[in-house]
Design an enzyme around this catalytic site. Structure first.
Site, PDB file in Angstrom:
ATOM      1  N   HIS A  73      -5.930   1.451   5.135  1.00  0.00           N
ATOM      2  CA  HIS A  73      -6.549   0.644   4.087  1.00  0.00           C
ATOM      3  C   HIS A  73      -7.246  -0.521   4.760  1.00  0.00           C
ATOM      4  O   HIS A  73      -6.616  -1.284   5.486  1.00  0.00           O
ATOM      5  CB  HIS A  73      -5.466   0.166   3.125  1.00  0.00           C
ATOM      6  CG  HIS A  73      -5.965  -0.801   2.100  1.00  0.00           C
ATOM      7  ND1 HIS A  73      -7.130  -0.590   1.396  1.00  0.00           N
ATOM      8  CD2 HIS A  73      -5.468  -1.984   1.661  1.00  0.00           C
ATOM      9  CE1 HIS A  73      -7.320  -1.611   0.568  1.00  0.00           C
ATOM     10  NE2 HIS A  73      -6.342  -2.474   0.715  1.00  0.00           N
ATOM     11  N   HIS A 128      -9.910  -3.899   4.568  1.00  0.00           N
ATOM     12  CA  HIS A 128     -10.532  -4.948   3.757  1.00  0.00           C
ATOM     13  C   HIS A 128     -11.895  -5.319   4.357  1.00  0.00           C
ATOM     14  O   HIS A 128     -12.299  -6.477   4.320  1.00  0.00           O
ATOM     15  CB  HIS A 128      -9.643  -6.189   3.704  1.00  0.00           C
ATOM     16  CG  HIS A 128      -8.530  -6.084   2.717  1.00  0.00           C
ATOM     17  ND1 HIS A 128      -7.747  -7.154   2.366  1.00  0.00           N
ATOM     18  CD2 HIS A 128      -8.077  -5.035   1.991  1.00  0.00           C
ATOM     19  CE1 HIS A 128      -6.838  -6.760   1.478  1.00  0.00           C
ATOM     20  NE2 HIS A 128      -7.011  -5.481   1.239  1.00  0.00           N
ATOM     21  N   CYS A 149       0.827  -1.218   0.000  1.00  0.00           N
ATOM     22  CA  CYS A 149       0.000   0.000   0.000  1.00  0.00           C
ATOM     23  C   CYS A 149       0.858   1.263   0.000  1.00  0.00           C
ATOM     24  O   CYS A 149       0.315   2.358  -0.177  1.00  0.00           O
ATOM     25  CB  CYS A 149      -0.887   0.068   1.243  1.00  0.00           C
ATOM     26  SG  CYS A 149      -1.905  -1.353   1.575  1.00  0.00           S
ATOM     27  N   GLU A 166     -27.133  10.519  10.206  1.00  0.00           N
ATOM     28  CA  GLU A 166     -26.460  11.257  11.281  1.00  0.00           C
ATOM     29  C   GLU A 166     -24.936  11.043  11.262  1.00  0.00           C
ATOM     30  O   GLU A 166     -24.169  11.971  11.486  1.00  0.00           O
ATOM     31  CB  GLU A 166     -27.045  10.813  12.634  1.00  0.00           C
ATOM     32  CG  GLU A 166     -26.395  11.410  13.858  1.00  0.00           C
ATOM     33  CD  GLU A 166     -26.652  12.915  14.035  1.00  0.00           C
ATOM     34  OE1 GLU A 166     -27.531  13.468  13.333  1.00  0.00           O
ATOM     35  OE2 GLU A 166     -25.959  13.522  14.866  1.00  0.00           O
ATOM     36  N   HIS A 172     -12.957  -5.125  -2.917  1.00  0.00           N
ATOM     37  CA  HIS A 172     -11.644  -5.193  -2.253  1.00  0.00           C
ATOM     38  C   HIS A 172     -11.672  -4.483  -0.896  1.00  0.00           C
ATOM     39  O   HIS A 172     -11.448  -5.121   0.129  1.00  0.00           O
ATOM     40  CB  HIS A 172     -10.626  -4.559  -3.227  1.00  0.00           C
ATOM     41  CG  HIS A 172      -9.226  -4.464  -2.740  1.00  0.00           C
ATOM     42  ND1 HIS A 172      -8.146  -4.362  -3.591  1.00  0.00           N
ATOM     43  CD2 HIS A 172      -8.700  -4.406  -1.499  1.00  0.00           C
ATOM     44  CE1 HIS A 172      -7.026  -4.275  -2.881  1.00  0.00           C
ATOM     45  NE2 HIS A 172      -7.345  -4.298  -1.611  1.00  0.00           N
TER      46      HIS A 172
END
Ligand SMILES: [Zn+2]
Length: 223
Positions: A112, A114, A94, A135, A185
């Site tokens: 990140h 998953h 990443c 909200e 993903h």
């Protein structure tokens, strides 16, 4: 008799500065939190935090809930590695993607996930996730409870690093969004600091889950 062993015990000291040790410990703690939420199971997902001129990043393909402070990579603001843990640990796939959010949005932390909620939310929409009048939208900077919140969706690729160009373009084209979804993903989310990135990630995940449930219940997302 006094224990010789007890007297000989040497206090273990960290090889890192107090500030570096603190950031490393925070990153490990957040990895455990995100694992418990199902965002980093099966070694997936990733997280990074900016602290001064350095970016701390969890390694690739490891059990995120079992990370130790010495397992963390440290990068400079251009993405070059300045400290690496060795022991066969690799920099997160990443990394180049995280760097886009740091450079384009001046983010203070990027994660990140998953999450199943994020992955399934991408199957409900074509180009962007949309929800309104919730909200929890207020937890995402720039949104009120009665706005329409949008998150762009990019197509998945065989390798995480191949997402870099489309993520870069999508971040630039969607200045209001603090997240980009990746089809089937997960999601990339950022904030001005780790607290805001965490808050954003939790609010977005709530909204992704809510959208899925609304769809199941036959409730219009346009209401
Ligand atoms: Zn991923």
């Amino acid at each position: 008799m006094k224990s010789i062993l007890k007297e000989a015990k040497v206090k273990k000291t960290s090889p890192f500065s107090p500030s570096s040790q603190k950031t490393r410990e925070l990153l490990c703690e957040l990895c455990r939190n995100f694992y418990d939420l199902g965002w980093a199971s099966g070694t997936g997902g990733g997280i990074s935090i900016k602290d001064g001129d350095h970016i701390y990043m969890a390694p690739s393909g490891v059990q995120k809930e079992r990370l130790n402070p010495e397992d963390i990579f440290v990068l400079d603001l251009d993405g070059n590695i300045v400290e690496e843990p060795g022991r066969g640990l690799k920099l997160s796939q990443c990394a180049p993607l995280f760097m886009h959010a740091y450079k384009i949005r001046n983010a203070g932390a990027v994660l990140h996930s998953h999450s199943v909620n994020a992955a399934t939310a991408t199957m409900l929409f074509d180009k962007s996730f949309r929800i309104k009048n919730m909200e929890m939208q207020k937890g995402v900077e720039g949104y009120g409870a009665f706005d329409t919140l949008e998150v762009p969706i990019i197509e998945n690729t065989a390798y995480e690093c191949e997402l870099a160009d489309s993520l870069d373009e999508t971040i630039k084209n969607n200045p209001k969004s603090h997240a980009v979804l990746v089809r089937r993903h997960g999601v990339y989310v950022w904030g001005k600091d780790w607290k805001q990135a965490k808050t954003h990630a939790e609010c977005y995940d709530y909204l992704f889950e809510a959208a899925g449930r609304m769809k199941q219940l036959g409730i219009s997302l346009e209401k």
